[in-house]
Design a protein around this motif. Structure first.
Motif, mmCIF file in Angstrom:
data_model
loop_
_atom_site.group_PDB
_atom_site.id
_atom_site.type_symbol
_atom_site.label_atom_id
_atom_site.label_comp_id
_atom_site.label_asym_id
_atom_site.label_seq_id
_atom_site.Cartn_x
_atom_site.Cartn_y
_atom_site.Cartn_z
ATOM 1 N N ALA A 4 0.835 -1.202 0.000
ATOM 2 C CA ALA A 4 0.000 0.000 0.000
ATOM 3 C C ALA A 4 0.870 1.252 0.000
ATOM 4 N N GLY A 5 1.933 1.238 0.811
ATOM 5 C CA GLY A 5 2.842 2.376 0.816
ATOM 6 C C GLY A 5 3.538 2.544 -0.522
ATOM 7 N N LEU A 6 4.024 1.444 -1.081
ATOM 8 C CA LEU A 6 4.728 1.517 -2.363
ATOM 9 C C LEU A 6 3.797 1.948 -3.494
ATOM 10 N N ALA A 7 2.514 1.611 -3.363
ATOM 11 C CA ALA A 7 1.548 2.011 -4.382
ATOM 12 C C ALA A 7 1.486 3.526 -4.528
ATOM 13 N N ARG A 8 1.703 4.240 -3.420
ATOM 14 C CA ARG A 8 1.642 5.701 -3.447
ATOM 15 C C ARG A 8 3.005 6.332 -3.714
ATOM 16 N N GLU A 9 4.073 5.552 -3.610
ATOM 17 C CA GLU A 9 5.421 6.116 -3.749
ATOM 18 C C GLU A 9 6.132 5.633 -5.002
ATOM 19 N N THR A 10 5.421 4.933 -5.866
ATOM 20 C CA THR A 10 5.918 4.573 -7.189
ATOM 21 C C THR A 10 4.845 4.984 -8.190
ATOM 22 N N SER A 11 5.187 4.932 -9.479
ATOM 23 C CA SER A 11 4.223 5.415 -10.463
ATOM 24 C C SER A 11 3.971 4.458 -11.616
ATOM 25 N N ARG A 12 4.906 3.565 -11.915
ATOM 26 C CA ARG A 12 4.773 2.717 -13.104
ATOM 27 C C ARG A 12 4.874 1.230 -12.800
ATOM 28 N N ILE A 13 5.781 0.867 -11.940
ATOM 29 C CA ILE A 13 6.131 -0.536 -11.723
ATOM 30 C C ILE A 13 4.965 -1.302 -11.100
ATOM 31 N N ARG A 14 4.775 -2.538 -11.514
ATOM 32 C CA ARG A 14 3.727 -3.367 -10.939
ATOM 33 C C ARG A 14 4.197 -3.908 -9.594
#
Length: 307
Positions: free
Chosen positions: A59-69
């Motif tokens: 969930a945190g990475l979802a908001r702190e990345t933009s392209r990567i799955r």
């Protein structure tokens, strides 16, 4: 060939360690960043500073990345009830703009269950529960808005659920199943998964597992994507290779035989043989040293362009 970074943070990692690797992987052009879903370290090491929850992390990475799955390889079905898990993954899919994938399995590591008070039934019961969980999770995601979902199983009952929230991805995030079991694993993958993963198997064993799943796949379903997870140890020269192998506590000969190890040219050749023998189109590179972003960048620069 998709290349994905796959981490094992239960061996010792803070969220910031995972964020650094995920951003490096994104900047370097990798297809995805995945993590394991475990609560206890394995083998050598004390696991400090302790485990991080897989879906909280994503969930945190979802908001702190933009392209990567983003996804898990694999979430344990013993850790979470199917309805709340469907909600969690759908929400993280929304938070990421539709970049999430759910790798899920029966659960196997008994010690982490006893260490954190999680029930660990027999293998048969775990598979029976797992099959019901897959039916519920995919059923909730696949129920059209405004309709209701119900399920009456031996272990789980769902009554008149609004089946919300909905993921961004149509039909729900791709489901990844994997393992070495010869009967129920390929059958469940054929029924519920978009992708079949073979974790740390040799080429021949992986090829047989893919063939079993394909034999179970309904003719009107899209073909299962084939993928493999392998420990990675890549270096420009023998010195850097030996240094990385020493961190893993493995011999280079062993890693070259049972993993993805060698110079960039060697690794490209190994991937080519894997693709030819097994038909894989995706590799999960198990990165055990989360401080070694140089290796992440080396593979992106010297291996990926040749695939």
């Amino acid at each position: 060939m998709d290349l994905r970074i796959f981490t094992e943070p239960q061996q010792g990692a803070h969220y910031d360690d995972l964020l650094r690797v995920a951003r490096c992987a994104e900047d370097a052009g990798y297809d995805a960043f995945f993590r394991s879903d475990h609560y206890l370290s394995m083998g050598a090491g004390d696991g400090m500073p302790g485990p991080t929850d897989a879906w909280t992390t994503l969930a945190g990475l979802a908001r702190e990345t933009s392209r990567i799955r983003l996804g898990t390889l694999m979430s344990s079905a013993t850790f979470r009830l199917p309805g709340p898990l469907a909600i969690t993954v759908a929400q993280v899919d929304q938070m990421s703009g539709g970049r999430v994938e759910l790798g899920i399995g029966t659960g196997w590591y008994a010690a982490e269950h006893s260490a954190y008070g999680i029930p660990f039934p027999s293998l048969k019961e775990r598979f029976d529960r797992f099959a019901e969980q897959l039916a519920i999770i995919t059923g909730l995601w696949g129920t059209p808005e405004g309709q209701r979902f119900s399920f009456d199983g031996e272990y789980y009952q769902v009554a008149d659920s609004p089946a919300l929230p909905k993921p961004v991805q149509d039909g729900g995030p791709p489901v990844i199943l994997g393992g070495a079991g010869a009967t129920r694993t390929p059958a469940l993958a054929a029924r519920y998964a978009a992708e079949m993963n073979t974790p740390f198997l040799g080429m021949e064993a992986a090829a047989r597992q893919f063939e079993r799943a394909d034999a179970e796949r309904a003719a009107d379903r899209p073909p299962l994507r084939r993928s493999a997870a392998l420990v990675v140890c890549v270096g420009k020269d023998e010195k850097s290779l030996r240094r990385r192998a020493e961190f893993l506590g493995r011999g280079l000969d062993d890693l070259r035989t049972n993993g993805l190890a060698g110079t960039p040219a060697e690794v490209v050749d190994t991937i080519g043989r894997w693709r030819e023998r097994t038909g894989i189109s995706r590799l999960y590179l198990q990165l055990l040293d989360l401080s070694d972003v140089d290796q992440v960048e080396l593979i992106a620069a010297d291996v990926r362009p040749q695939l």
